[in-house]
Design a protein around this motif. Structure first.
Motif, PDB file in Angstrom:
ATOM      1  N   GLN B   8      51.826  50.413  30.430  1.00  0.00           N
ATOM      2  CA  GLN B   8      53.430  50.023  30.430  1.00  0.00           C
ATOM      3  C   GLN B   8      54.234  50.910  31.097  1.00  0.00           C
ATOM      4  N   GLU B   9      55.131  50.303  31.943  1.00  0.00           N
ATOM      5  CA  GLU B   9      55.920  51.129  32.663  1.00  0.00           C
ATOM      6  C   GLU B   9      57.393  51.577  31.852  1.00  0.00           C
ATOM      7  N   LEU B  10      57.470  52.751  31.790  1.00  0.00           N
ATOM      8  CA  LEU B  10      58.643  53.364  30.992  1.00  0.00           C
ATOM      9  C   LEU B  10      59.484  53.926  32.270  1.00  0.00           C
ATOM     10  N   PRO B  11      60.471  52.834  32.409  1.00  0.00           N
ATOM     11  CA  PRO B  11      61.471  53.370  33.461  1.00  0.00           C
ATOM     12  C   PRO B  11      61.991  54.643  33.159  1.00  0.00           C
ATOM     13  N   GLY B  12      62.113  55.475  34.271  1.00  0.00           N
ATOM     14  CA  GLY B  12      62.709  56.654  34.250  1.00  0.00           C
ATOM     15  C   GLY B  12      61.790  57.900  33.603  1.00  0.00           C
ATOM     16  N   ILE B  13      60.737  57.408  33.142  1.00  0.00           N
ATOM     17  CA  ILE B  13      60.078  58.436  32.375  1.00  0.00           C
ATOM     18  C   ILE B  13      58.433  58.627  32.934  1.00  0.00           C
ATOM     19  N   GLY B  14      58.040  57.525  33.042  1.00  0.00           N
ATOM     20  CA  GLY B  14      56.621  57.354  33.548  1.00  0.00           C
ATOM     21  C   GLY B  14      55.876  56.388  33.014  1.00  0.00           C
ATOM     22  N   LYS B  15      54.707  56.444  32.728  1.00  0.00           N
ATOM     23  CA  LYS B  15      53.824  55.468  32.236  1.00  0.00           C
ATOM     24  C   LYS B  15      53.043  55.539  30.900  1.00  0.00           C
ATOM     25  N   ARG B  16      53.090  54.301  30.225  1.00  0.00           N
ATOM     26  CA  ARG B  16      52.331  54.591  28.884  1.00  0.00           C
ATOM     27  C   ARG B  16      50.939  53.949  28.903  1.00  0.00           C
ATOM     28  N   TYR B  17      50.003  54.515  28.461  1.00  0.00           N
ATOM     29  CA  TYR B  17      48.881  53.915  28.196  1.00  0.00           C
ATOM     30  C   TYR B  17      48.397  53.901  26.780  1.00  0.00           C
ATOM     31  N   ASP B  18      47.838  52.409  26.515  1.00  0.00           N
ATOM     32  CA  ASP B  18      47.660  52.445  25.107  1.00  0.00           C
ATOM     33  C   ASP B  18      46.137  52.066  25.082  1.00  0.00           C
ATOM     34  N   VAL B  19      45.179  52.740  24.192  1.00  0.00           N
ATOM     35  CA  VAL B  19      43.673  52.860  24.620  1.00  0.00           C
ATOM     36  C   VAL B  19      43.316  51.949  23.043  1.00  0.00           C
ATOM     37  N   ASP B  20      42.498  50.992  23.544  1.00  0.00           N
ATOM     38  CA  ASP B  20      41.842  50.235  22.563  1.00  0.00           C
ATOM     39  C   ASP B  20      40.710  51.009  21.918  1.00  0.00           C
ATOM     40  N   LEU B  21      40.500  51.355  21.042  1.00  0.00           N
ATOM     41  CA  LEU B  21      39.396  52.042  20.477  1.00  0.00           C
ATOM     42  C   LEU B  21      38.472  51.386  19.746  1.00  0.00           C
ATOM     43  N   GLY B  22      38.568  49.974  19.757  1.00  0.00           N
ATOM     44  CA  GLY B  22      37.479  48.925  19.244  1.00  0.00           C
ATOM     45  C   GLY B  22      37.560  49.027  17.788  1.00  0.00           C
ATOM     46  N   SER B  23      36.491  49.249  17.158  1.00  0.00           N
ATOM     47  CA  SER B  23      36.791  48.936  15.597  1.00  0.00           C
ATOM     48  C   SER B  23      37.360  49.936  14.831  1.00  0.00           C
ATOM     49  N   ASN B  24      37.667  51.075  15.552  1.00  0.00           N
ATOM     50  CA  ASN B  24      38.279  52.275  14.607  1.00  0.00           C
ATOM     51  C   ASN B  24      39.747  51.703  14.228  1.00  0.00           C
ATOM     52  N   THR B  25      40.219  52.302  13.077  1.00  0.00           N
ATOM     53  CA  THR B  25      41.508  51.985  12.511  1.00  0.00           C
ATOM     54  C   THR B  25      42.646  52.552  13.169  1.00  0.00           C
ATOM     55  N   GLN B  26      42.273  53.559  14.018  1.00  0.00           N
ATOM     56  CA  GLN B  26      43.354  54.302  14.849  1.00  0.00           C
ATOM     57  C   GLN B  26      43.378  54.020  16.208  1.00  0.00           C
ATOM     58  N   ARG B  27      44.735  54.035  16.565  1.00  0.00           N
ATOM     59  CA  ARG B  27      45.105  53.602  18.043  1.00  0.00           C
ATOM     60  C   ARG B  27      45.672  54.989  18.623  1.00  0.00           C
ATOM     61  N   ILE B  28      45.639  55.187  20.137  1.00  0.00           N
ATOM     62  CA  ILE B  28      45.981  56.197  20.791  1.00  0.00           C
ATOM     63  C   ILE B  28      46.959  55.732  21.763  1.00  0.00           C
ATOM     64  N   SER B  29      48.028  56.256  22.127  1.00  0.00           N
ATOM     65  CA  SER B  29      48.677  56.004  23.268  1.00  0.00           C
ATOM     66  C   SER B  29      49.053  57.294  24.014  1.00  0.00           C
ATOM     67  N   ILE B  30      48.980  57.285  25.382  1.00  0.00           N
ATOM     68  CA  ILE B  30      49.216  58.562  26.047  1.00  0.00           C
ATOM     69  C   ILE B  30      50.381  58.186  27.080  1.00  0.00           C
ATOM     70  N   VAL B  31      51.352  58.993  26.925  1.00  0.00           N
ATOM     71  CA  VAL B  31      52.536  58.782  28.075  1.00  0.00           C
ATOM     72  C   VAL B  31      52.505  59.907  28.920  1.00  0.00           C
ATOM     73  N   VAL B  32      52.267  59.443  30.165  1.00  0.00           N
ATOM     74  CA  VAL B  32      52.074  60.317  31.295  1.00  0.00           C
ATOM     75  C   VAL B  32      53.521  60.481  32.007  1.00  0.00           C
ATOM     76  N   ARG B  33      54.246  61.484  31.911  1.00  0.00           N
ATOM     77  CA  ARG B  33      55.600  61.773  32.171  1.00  0.00           C
ATOM     78  C   ARG B  33      55.487  62.166  33.871  1.00  0.00           C
ATOM     79  N   ARG B  34      56.776  61.672  34.459  1.00  0.00           N
ATOM     80  CA  ARG B  34      56.571  61.994  35.863  1.00  0.00           C
ATOM     81  C   ARG B  34      56.504  63.481  36.270  1.00  0.00           C
TER      82      ARG B  34
END
Lengths: 75, 75
Positions: B8-34
Motif C-alpha cells: 500500500q502506498e503511503l503518500p509522502g511517507i513510503g510504503k506499507r507491506y502487510d504480510v499474511d502469516l497464514g494460520s497464525n493469529t498475528q499479523r505483521i505490517s512493515i512500513v518502509v519510510r523514504r
C-alpha cells in the motif's frame, strides 16, 4: 554486521539472537530453530515476558526478512 | 515471493507491506519510510491497534532482516 547482536545456543532447539536496537525502548529476540522455523519475540523495556511472539515458517521469515533488508521488490 | 504480501502506498511517507502469516493469529505490517527507516507493527487477531511497534533504522532493519532470511552468520 555482528555488532549489537548477541548469540546464545539453545541446546536441542537452535540459536537465539538478541538484537540491540539502541535507544529504543523495545528489544527483539529471534530464535532460529533447527528445522528452519523462526520465532520473533518483542519485549518492552524492563519486561521479562514478551509483548508479542510471532511464529514464522522459514518461508514466511524470508519474506519478512526481505522486506526489512530492502531486498523485496514487487513486480 | 510476492505471495501473501500486500503493498500500500503511503503518500509522502513510503510504503506499507502487510504480510499474511497464514494460520497464525498475528499479523505483521512493515512500513518502509523514504529515508530508509522501517517500522514493524505487530497486530493480534481482530485488533486494529498494534500490540507492538518497533522502530528501526535502516541498519538495524538489515540486521534483523538478515537473521530472518538466514543470511546472518556470526564468525
Amino acid at each position: 554486521m555482528g555488532k549489537g547482536i548477541y548469540v546464545q545456543e539453545l541446546p536441542g532447539i537452535g540459536k537465539r539472537y538478541d538484537v540491540d536496537l539502541g535507544s529504543n525502548t523495545q528489544r527483539i529476540s529471534i530464535v532460529v530453530r533447527r528445522d528452519g522455523a523462526r520465532d520473533l519475540y518483542v519485549f518492552a523495556a524492563g519486561a521479562d515476558d514478551p509483548v508479542a511472539v510471532i511464529e514464522m515458517s522459514e518461508e514466511q521469515a524470508r519474506k519478512v526478512g526481505a522486506l526489512l533488508t530492502g531486498t523485496y521488490f514487487s513486480d
